[in-house]
Design an enzyme around this catalytic site. Structure first.
Site, short mmCIF file in Angstrom:
data_model
loop_
_atom_site.label_atom_id
_atom_site.label_comp_id
_atom_site.label_asym_id
_atom_site.label_seq_id
_atom_site.Cartn_x
_atom_site.Cartn_y
_atom_site.Cartn_z
N ILE A 160 46.38 43.10 53.96
CA ILE A 160 46.58 44.51 53.61
C ILE A 160 46.20 45.41 54.78
O ILE A 160 46.86 46.43 55.04
CB ILE A 160 45.76 44.87 52.36
CG1 ILE A 160 46.36 44.19 51.12
CG2 ILE A 160 45.69 46.38 52.16
CD1 ILE A 160 45.50 44.28 49.88
N ASP A 194 37.89 44.71 63.41
CA ASP A 194 37.92 43.39 62.78
C ASP A 194 36.97 42.46 63.51
O ASP A 194 36.66 42.67 64.70
CB ASP A 194 39.34 42.82 62.83
CG ASP A 194 39.60 41.77 61.76
OD1 ASP A 194 40.16 42.12 60.72
OD2 ASP A 194 39.20 40.61 61.98
N ASN A 216 39.05 48.88 54.45
CA ASN A 216 39.72 47.74 53.85
C ASN A 216 38.91 46.44 53.94
O ASN A 216 39.09 45.54 53.13
CB ASN A 216 41.08 47.53 54.55
CG ASN A 216 41.71 46.21 54.20
OD1 ASN A 216 42.19 45.98 53.10
ND2 ASN A 216 41.71 45.29 55.17
N SER A 268 39.98 47.35 43.86
CA SER A 268 40.63 46.20 43.25
C SER A 268 40.83 46.46 41.77
O SER A 268 40.06 47.20 41.14
CB SER A 268 39.79 44.93 43.43
OG SER A 268 40.30 43.86 42.66
N TYR A 284 32.40 39.76 42.71
CA TYR A 284 33.48 40.52 43.33
C TYR A 284 33.80 41.78 42.51
O TYR A 284 33.96 42.87 43.06
CB TYR A 284 34.73 39.64 43.45
CG TYR A 284 35.90 40.32 44.12
CD1 TYR A 284 35.89 40.55 45.48
CD2 TYR A 284 37.01 40.72 43.39
CE1 TYR A 284 36.96 41.19 46.11
CE2 TYR A 284 38.09 41.34 44.01
CZ TYR A 284 38.05 41.57 45.37
OH TYR A 284 39.11 42.19 45.98
N LYS A 311 33.61 45.78 43.64
CA LYS A 311 34.75 46.70 43.63
C LYS A 311 34.57 47.83 42.62
O LYS A 311 35.10 48.94 42.82
CB LYS A 311 36.03 45.91 43.35
CG LYS A 311 36.44 45.00 44.51
CD LYS A 311 36.63 45.77 45.81
CE LYS A 311 37.16 44.90 46.93
NZ LYS A 311 37.44 45.66 48.16
N THR A 356 46.55 41.44 42.28
CA THR A 356 46.51 40.27 43.15
C THR A 356 47.63 40.37 44.18
O THR A 356 48.81 40.40 43.82
CB THR A 356 46.65 38.98 42.34
OG1 THR A 356 45.62 38.94 41.35
CG2 THR A 356 46.51 37.77 43.25
#
Length: 254
Positions: free
Chosen positions: A19, A38, A81, A133, A146, A150, A178
């Site tokens: 993404i 990154d 992200n 998410s 998780y 989120k 997803t």
């Protein structure tokens, strides 16, 4: 839509794949100068600027944001992200794993936004988009940690939007379903029956397929664009209808 980001500079964390890369690519196509932060920036393609950064390390984050300012002369858009996953119930993950995931997925956003805010305050088109998410809305099995991370991202987004609206900084969130990303493919590869697991993931989204990174990127670009100047404190689902639709189950054949 092209050109709405012309003259603007953007940062995308976790921008080397999935993404993040799709978002960075789209913003660049629409006129932005884009830096991808990154852990492994070597794979970031031109004309994107790849910079090494670890969102769990405040000094690393501040150095990367400073490098963006030097390269671009300013910063207008931040896309948070970078994230990691976790599988299991609350019994499955240790305290160390809870701290690790929350440090990346939640506190990582804080570190990057905190470093970027002085530059965003100087922009007339400042926008932050956090990637959440569907797990923030739905109770998904084996996703306790998780989902908690989120859910925190969604709440953090709204609080940030309230804190910075008078400074002219818009803050919004995208909640993907997803998505067909390298991370999801790695999860599938580790499953006992990857084909069956993929079929189940597709079936739980009403559109009958996985979301694409490009579809999530389009939502991010919408929220980040100066054309959306009246939109802040919004959570946008890109989830194939998972959050909003309740379709009838197929009737069994007679």
């Amino acid at each position: 839509m092209t050109g709405d980001f012309t003259g603007l500079s953007a940062v995308v964390t976790g921008g080397a794949s999935g993404i993040g890369l799709a978002t960075a690519t789209l913003l660049a196509e629409r006129g932005a100068r884009v830096a991808c932060l990154d852990l492994n920036p070597q794979q970031v393609p031109k004309p994107l600027l790849g910079l090494a950064a670890d969102v769990t390390d405040d000094a690393s984050v501040r150095a990367a944001i400073a490098a963006v300012h030097v390269a671009f002369g300013g910063l207008d858009v931040l896309v948070n992200n970078a994230a990691i996953g976790a599988v299991g119930t609350i019994e499955a993950d240790t305290d160390d794993e809870w701290h690790r995931v929350l440090d990346v997925n939640v506190v990582g956003i804080v570190r990057v936004a905190r470093a970027a805010l002085p530059h965003l305050r100087a922009s007339t088109h400042a926008a932050i988009v956090n990637i959440g998410s569907i797990a923030a809305w739905l109770g998904l099995p084996q996703r306790a940690l998780y989902s908690a991370s989120k859910g925190a991202v969604q709440a953090l987004t709204l609080a940030m939007a309230a804190d910075y609206v008078t400074a002219g900084i818009r803050v919004n969130c995208v909640n993907p379903g997803t998505a067909d990303t390298p991370w999801v493919r790695r999860l599938l590869d580790a499953a006992d029956d990857p084909a069956a697991e993929l079929a189940a993931l597709r079936a739980r989204q009403p559109i009958g397929r996985l979301t694409t990174p490009q579809e999530v990127a389009a939502a991010v670009a919408y929220l980040a664009s100066p054309l959306s100047a009246a939109t802040t404190g919004t959570v946008l689902a890109v989830d194939g209808g998972m959050h909003g639709l309740r379709l009838p189950s197929p009737r069994p054949e007679a």
